[in-house]
Design a protein around this motif. Structure first.
Motif, PDB file in Angstrom:
ATOM      1  N   LEU A 127       0.830  -1.205   0.000  1.00 44.50           N
ATOM      2  CA  LEU A 127       0.000   0.000   0.000  1.00 44.50           C
ATOM      3  C   LEU A 127       0.860   1.249   0.000  1.00 44.50           C
ATOM      4  CD1 LEU A 127      -2.873   1.223   0.200  1.00 44.50           C
ATOM      5  CD2 LEU A 127      -2.636   1.149   2.685  1.00 44.50           C
ATOM      6  N   ARG A 128       1.999   1.184   0.666  1.00 45.94           N
ATOM      7  CA  ARG A 128       2.866   2.354   0.762  1.00 45.94           C
ATOM      8  C   ARG A 128       3.678   2.579  -0.519  1.00 45.94           C
ATOM      9  NH1 ARG A 128       6.653   1.086   5.310  1.00 45.94           N
ATOM     10  NH2 ARG A 128       7.460   3.182   4.885  1.00 45.94           N
ATOM     11  N   ARG A 129       4.142   1.494  -1.169  1.00 43.67           N
ATOM     12  CA  ARG A 129       5.171   1.659  -2.198  1.00 43.67           C
ATOM     13  C   ARG A 129       4.790   1.149  -3.590  1.00 43.67           C
ATOM     14  NH1 ARG A 129       8.301  -0.583   2.248  1.00 43.67           N
ATOM     15  NH2 ARG A 129       9.481   1.084   3.285  1.00 43.67           N
ATOM     16  N   ASP A 130       3.874   0.192  -3.678  1.00 47.15           N
ATOM     17  CA  ASP A 130       3.579  -0.425  -4.972  1.00 47.15           C
ATOM     18  C   ASP A 130       2.857   0.576  -5.880  1.00 47.15           C
ATOM     19  OD1 ASP A 130       2.850  -1.983  -7.118  1.00 47.15           O
ATOM     20  OD2 ASP A 130       2.115  -3.656  -5.913  1.00 47.15           O
ATOM     21  N   PRO A 131       3.418   0.868  -7.077  1.00 44.16           N
ATOM     22  CA  PRO A 131       2.727   1.782  -8.004  1.00 44.16           C
ATOM     23  C   PRO A 131       1.331   1.289  -8.363  1.00 44.16           C
ATOM     24  CG  PRO A 131       4.993   1.416  -8.703  1.00 44.16           C
ATOM     25  CD  PRO A 131       4.734   0.445  -7.596  1.00 44.16           C
ATOM     26  N   ALA A 132       1.144  -0.033  -8.369  1.00 43.41           N
ATOM     27  CA  ALA A 132      -0.172  -0.578  -8.727  1.00 43.41           C
ATOM     28  C   ALA A 132      -1.193  -0.387  -7.617  1.00 43.41           C
ATOM     29  CB  ALA A 132      -0.033  -2.065  -9.053  1.00 43.41           C
ATOM     30  N   GLU A 134      -2.265   2.359  -6.387  1.00 44.86           N
ATOM     31  CA  GLU A 134      -2.846   3.699  -6.392  1.00 44.86           C
ATOM     32  C   GLU A 134      -4.334   3.670  -6.088  1.00 44.86           C
ATOM     33  OE1 GLU A 134      -3.384   7.542  -6.226  1.00 44.86           O
ATOM     34  OE2 GLU A 134      -1.424   6.566  -6.312  1.00 44.86           O
ATOM     35  N   ALA A 135      -5.031   2.622  -6.556  1.00 45.29           N
ATOM     36  CA  ALA A 135      -6.465   2.517  -6.251  1.00 45.29           C
ATOM     37  C   ALA A 135      -6.689   2.386  -4.745  1.00 45.29           C
ATOM     38  CB  ALA A 135      -7.077   1.325  -6.979  1.00 45.29           C
ATOM     39  N   GLY A 136      -5.797   1.651  -4.067  1.00 45.66           N
ATOM     40  CA  GLY A 136      -5.900   1.516  -2.619  1.00 45.66           C
ATOM     41  C   GLY A 136      -5.638   2.828  -1.912  1.00 45.66           C
ATOM     42  N   ARG A 137      -4.644   3.575  -2.399  1.00 48.08           N
ATOM     43  CA  ARG A 137      -4.340   4.867  -1.780  1.00 48.08           C
ATOM     44  C   ARG A 137      -5.474   5.859  -2.045  1.00 48.08           C
ATOM     45  NH1 ARG A 137       0.951   3.034  -3.313  1.00 48.08           N
ATOM     46  NH2 ARG A 137       0.788   3.946  -5.403  1.00 48.08           N
ATOM     47  N   ALA A 138      -6.092   5.759  -3.231  1.00 46.61           N
ATOM     48  CA  ALA A 138      -7.236   6.623  -3.542  1.00 46.61           C
ATOM     49  C   ALA A 138      -8.411   6.306  -2.611  1.00 46.61           C
ATOM     50  CB  ALA A 138      -7.642   6.450  -4.997  1.00 46.61           C
ATOM     51  N   PHE A 153      -3.238   1.003  11.983  1.00 47.33           N
ATOM     52  CA  PHE A 153      -4.028  -0.220  11.779  1.00 47.33           C
ATOM     53  C   PHE A 153      -3.370  -1.187  10.794  1.00 47.33           C
ATOM     54  CE2 PHE A 153      -7.147   2.472  13.762  1.00 47.33           C
ATOM     55  CZ  PHE A 153      -7.980   1.606  14.447  1.00 47.33           C
ATOM     56  N   GLU A 154      -2.191  -0.824  10.294  1.00 48.24           N
ATOM     57  CA  GLU A 154      -1.407  -1.674   9.382  1.00 48.24           C
ATOM     58  C   GLU A 154      -2.195  -2.029   8.115  1.00 48.24           C
ATOM     59  OE1 GLU A 154       1.362  -4.604  11.337  1.00 48.24           O
ATOM     60  OE2 GLU A 154      -0.103  -4.393  12.969  1.00 48.24           O
ATOM     61  N   LEU A 155      -2.950  -1.060   7.580  1.00 54.52           N
ATOM     62  CA  LEU A 155      -3.713  -1.329   6.364  1.00 54.52           C
ATOM     63  C   LEU A 155      -2.774  -1.702   5.223  1.00 54.52           C
ATOM     64  CD1 LEU A 155      -6.489   1.428   6.275  1.00 54.52           C
ATOM     65  CD2 LEU A 155      -6.359  -0.694   7.593  1.00 54.52           C
ATOM     66  N   GLY A 156      -3.286  -2.500   4.291  1.00 53.00           N
ATOM     67  CA  GLY A 156      -2.444  -2.969   3.200  1.00 53.00           C
ATOM     68  C   GLY A 156      -3.179  -3.035   1.874  1.00 53.00           C
ATOM     69  N   TYR A 157      -2.444  -3.474   0.867  1.00 53.59           N
ATOM     70  CA  TYR A 157      -2.992  -3.627  -0.485  1.00 53.59           C
ATOM     71  C   TYR A 157      -2.613  -5.017  -0.995  1.00 53.59           C
ATOM     72  CZ  TYR A 157      -3.118  -3.359  -5.588  1.00 53.59           C
ATOM     73  OH  TYR A 157      -3.340  -3.619  -6.920  1.00 53.59           O
ATOM     74  N   ALA A 158      -3.618  -5.750  -1.487  1.00 46.61           N
ATOM     75  CA  ALA A 158      -3.382  -7.057  -2.095  1.00 46.61           C
ATOM     76  C   ALA A 158      -3.317  -6.879  -3.605  1.00 46.61           C
ATOM     77  CB  ALA A 158      -4.501  -8.024  -1.723  1.00 46.61           C
ATOM     78  N   PRO A 159      -2.192  -7.208  -4.243  1.00 42.84           N
ATOM     79  CA  PRO A 159      -2.047  -7.007  -5.689  1.00 42.84           C
ATOM     80  C   PRO A 159      -3.075  -7.822  -6.484  1.00 42.84           C
ATOM     81  CG  PRO A 159       0.079  -7.454  -4.663  1.00 42.84           C
ATOM     82  CD  PRO A 159      -0.953  -7.731  -3.636  1.00 42.84           C
ATOM     83  N   GLN A 160      -3.278  -7.389  -7.718  1.00 43.85           N
ATOM     84  CA  GLN A 160      -4.261  -8.047  -8.565  1.00 43.85           C
ATOM     85  C   GLN A 160      -3.752  -9.396  -9.081  1.00 43.85           C
ATOM     86  OE1 GLN A 160      -5.725  -5.443 -11.610  1.00 43.85           O
ATOM     87  NE2 GLN A 160      -7.541  -6.697 -11.991  1.00 43.85           N
ATOM     88  N   ARG A 198      -5.911 -15.748  -1.981  1.00 43.34           N
ATOM     89  CA  ARG A 198      -7.311 -15.481  -1.638  1.00 43.34           C
ATOM     90  C   ARG A 198      -7.657 -14.007  -1.855  1.00 43.34           C
ATOM     91  NH1 ARG A 198     -11.059 -18.087   1.314  1.00 43.34           N
ATOM     92  NH2 ARG A 198      -9.508 -19.645   1.939  1.00 43.34           N
ATOM     93  N   PHE A 199      -6.742 -13.117  -1.515  1.00 48.98           N
ATOM     94  CA  PHE A 199      -7.017 -11.680  -1.589  1.00 48.98           C
ATOM     95  C   PHE A 199      -6.291 -11.090  -2.791  1.00 48.98           C
ATOM     96  CE2 PHE A 199      -6.874 -12.787   3.027  1.00 48.98           C
ATOM     97  CZ  PHE A 199      -8.234 -12.685   3.272  1.00 48.98           C
ATOM     98  N   ARG A 200      -7.059 -10.489  -3.709  1.00 47.07           N
ATOM     99  CA  ARG A 200      -6.480  -9.898  -4.913  1.00 47.07           C
ATOM    100  C   ARG A 200      -7.206  -8.586  -5.215  1.00 47.07           C
ATOM    101  NH1 ARG A 200      -8.162 -14.668  -6.061  1.00 47.07           N
ATOM    102  NH2 ARG A 200      -9.601 -13.920  -7.675  1.00 47.07           N
ATOM    103  N   ASN A 201      -6.411  -7.554  -5.530  1.00 44.38           N
ATOM    104  CA  ASN A 201      -6.925  -6.216  -5.848  1.00 44.38           C
ATOM    105  C   ASN A 201      -7.902  -5.739  -4.772  1.00 44.38           C
ATOM    106  OD1 ASN A 201      -7.066  -3.858  -7.391  1.00 44.38           O
ATOM    107  ND2 ASN A 201      -8.863  -4.594  -8.537  1.00 44.38           N
TER     108      ASN A 201
END
Length: 597
Positions: A127-132, A134-138, A153-160, A198-201
């Motif tokens: 979530l902090r660094r992956d260019p992909a 951006e939807a999560g940061r938005a 809360f240690e929020l994150g982003y699961a890649p597509q 299990r978790f994507r995008n």
């Protein structure tokens, strides 16, 4: 991996640990003199019998006899091993534990905890660094989630990608079977076996246990239009370390605030909890989008006086609130329900209102009878006698759960006015079914047992040992006048003997813990009970109290021995033996003279 912790480190940790603070994370404590009291977390009770002694570093329950120090409390309450409890306390109180060679087999669940922690780091870094991402940061910007809040809360982003997490975890040395066990991978066997993430995008919400360890994940889809079959929210399945029905989202961050407010705000979603924190409202937990269970409520029992439910304003949220009322009442927790404007949930409300305005809604939350009357139109026609009767039938079991008689009476008065039913008729109807008679008071649990449940026969012996435990400097004076064998109660005599053994070490601040370490199980029960009982105020000096106890013990022994001599005299026919017994009685009379300390 478990490790053998040096004894001096264990003693240092226990010395620094503030047991009232440790227990206070789980139990609502009230200061009573030198000690604290609260409802025991280890058995159901309504009258506090659980006592914590900060001075001695012990807790004791007079109801179920649970006892121990700060580490022992964590072992029982949080299901930790002794090394885990010491490590947790060491981290909290700044005691360094040196690395040592493993002494035991590793905890069977530790690989899973390590895996979920590694996955949480993977998602959060994404979530902090992956260019992909951006939807999560938005999404975070749209929900007003700052970087600081996302980090808390240690929020994150699961890649597509289908195997991004799988490949990374395998490279870090985690086995594929462990990833499957931890719910991170999905296995499809038809038409051919396939394993994928299990978790994507998705935006990922790590779920922590009450110790702050990530144990599972909730995830929200970032592109709901991509596939009509994609669920908006997706949670980890049940695993050996995650049970949805007993985990509350955000509890690890809310414990201190909950203690301070003596109140918990219960919301439904992840973003509801984050929105509350963003506006400074931190005594809040979420239900992971599932119905509350008694195990959820059990984690709050004894810690809070009141729960305020702030669920979505739609019909589903209303029904969820209704189902939750009985659970809190069963746990002895007062429950109210706050309502938000139509079509609002806490997240949407707090994007347009301040935390103070949200707390105003909480402050003005309805009592559960008022809330159920307001919602009664969904199921009852309160304009008809039959409808009012059916509604009263529904309310009866809930009102019987309210233990406070004044509070229950207030609810009855409110319902009588709202339903236009005479109060006495309503009262009879509410309680007749439960008791078979017109009694408004439900059965109440008996109070705690008497303070000396083990030693009722010889109170002066208990009082002496109690005083000497708390004032060990008096041991030398007592020792010159009484021996352990002089006690009528053998258990108290053995505790007195143990105190005498440790008398040379009373200047060492760790002596109470070492004393308990040396005690047998029966001695430890008595010692812990004594440790958590404060000394009563003495009208005379403590030396005089010791002397009074010794004199009562001496008189009791004298009477017993004199009675034994008289009984033998009555049955003895030998004149020489009778003369010897008479001389013995004369010597006993001289022993009646009190000794001066």
């Amino acid at each position: 991996m478990s490790q053998r912790i040096p004894e001096e480190i264990v003693q240092e940790v226990l010395l620094r640990a503030e047991i009232a603070d440790v227990v206070g994370d789980y139990v609502l404590l009230k200061k009573t003199g030198e000690n604290y009291k609260g409802l025991c977390p280890f058995h159901n009770e309504k009258t506090p019998s659980f006592t914590v002694s900060p001075a001695k570093g012990f807790f004791y329950c007079f109801g179920c006899q649970a006892k121990g120090n700060a580490a022992g409390f964590l072992m029982q309450q949080a299901s930790l091993t002794f090394p885990e409890a010491i490590q947790m306390l060491a981290l909290r109180y700044g005691v360094h534990i040196p690395e040592t060679r493993p002494a035991q087999e590793p905890d069977k669940h530790k690989p899973l905890y390590d895996l979920i922690r590694a996955a949480a780091t993977f998602f959060h870094d994404g979530l902090r660094r992956d260019p992909a991402a951006e939807a999560g940061r938005a999404f975070c910007r749209q929900r007003q989630i700052s970087r600081e809040l996302a980090a808390r809360f240690e929020l994150g982003y699961a890649p597509q990608a289908w195997e991004a997490l799988r490949q990374t975890m395998l490279q870090q040395g985690f086995a594929e079977e462990l990833l499957i066990q931890g719910g991170l991978l999905v296995v499809r066997d038809e038409p051919q076996r396939r394993v994928y993430d299990r978790f994507r995008n998705r935006i990922v919400f790590p779920i922590h246990d009450r110790l702050g360890r990530p144990v599972a994940f909730g995830a929200r889809a970032l592109d709901e239009s991509a596939d009509g079959n994609v669920p908006k929210y997706l949670n980890s399945p049940e695993t050996p370390i995650f049970h949805k029905g007993q985990t509350l989202y955000g509890l690890h961050l809310a414990r201190q605030a909950i203690r301070q407010h003596e109140q918990v705000i219960v919301v439904e979603g992840y973003t509801d909890v984050l929105a509350c924190h963003r506006q400074g409202v931190t005594h809040v937990v979420g239900t992971l989008g599932t119905a509350l269970t008694d195990r959820h409520v059990g984690q709050l029992r004894g810690v809070v006086k009141e729960a305020v439910l702030v669920f979505d304003s739609d019909d589903a949220g209303g029904k969820a609130a209704e189902r939750s009322i009985a659970l809190f009442l069963d746990a002895g927790v007062r429950v109210r329900i706050a309502t938000l404007p139509a079509s609002e949930d806490p997240d949407s409300f707090l994007r347009n209102h301040t935390g103070e305005e949200f707390l105003d809604c909480v402050k003005n939350a309805m009592t559960f009878p008022a809330y159920l009357v307001a919602r009664a139109q969904h199921d009852f026609d309160l304009q008809t006698p039959a409808g009012r009767g059916d509604f009263v039938e529904r309310m009866s079991p809930l009102l019987r759960k309210v233990d406070n008689e004044v509070e229950r009476w207030g609810h009855l008065v409110f319902l009588a006015e709202k339903l236009e039913v005479p109060l006495q008729n309503l009262e009879r109807q509410l309680f007749a079914r439960a008791s078979g008679r017109h009694s408004p008071a439900p059965p109440r649990q008996a109070g705690p047992p008497p303070p000396r449940p083990v030693t009722k026969r010889f109170p002066e012996e208990y009082d002496l040992v109690h005083l000497l435990y708390h004032r060990p400097e008096l041991l030398s004076k007592a020792n010159s006048h009484i021996a352990p064998t002089d006690f009528m109660d053998a258990d108290l005599g053995s505790v007195y003997a143990l105190l005498l053994r440790f008398a040379p070490h009373v200047e060492d601040e760790r002596w109470p813990r070492r004393l308990h370490d040396e005690a047998s199980d029966k001695q430890d029960v008595l010692l812990t009970q004594i440790a958590v009982q404060s000394l009563p105020p003495a009208s005379t000096g403590e030396t005089q109290v010791v002397q009074d106890c010794l004199e009562k013990m001496r008189q009791r022994r004298y009477k017993l021995r004199l009675r034994q001599v008289k009984q033998r005299l009555e049955s003895e026919s030998n004149e020489a033996e009778r003369q010897r017994l008479l001389e013995q009685a004369t010597l006993l009379a001289k022993e009646r003279q009190p000794a001066v300390l």
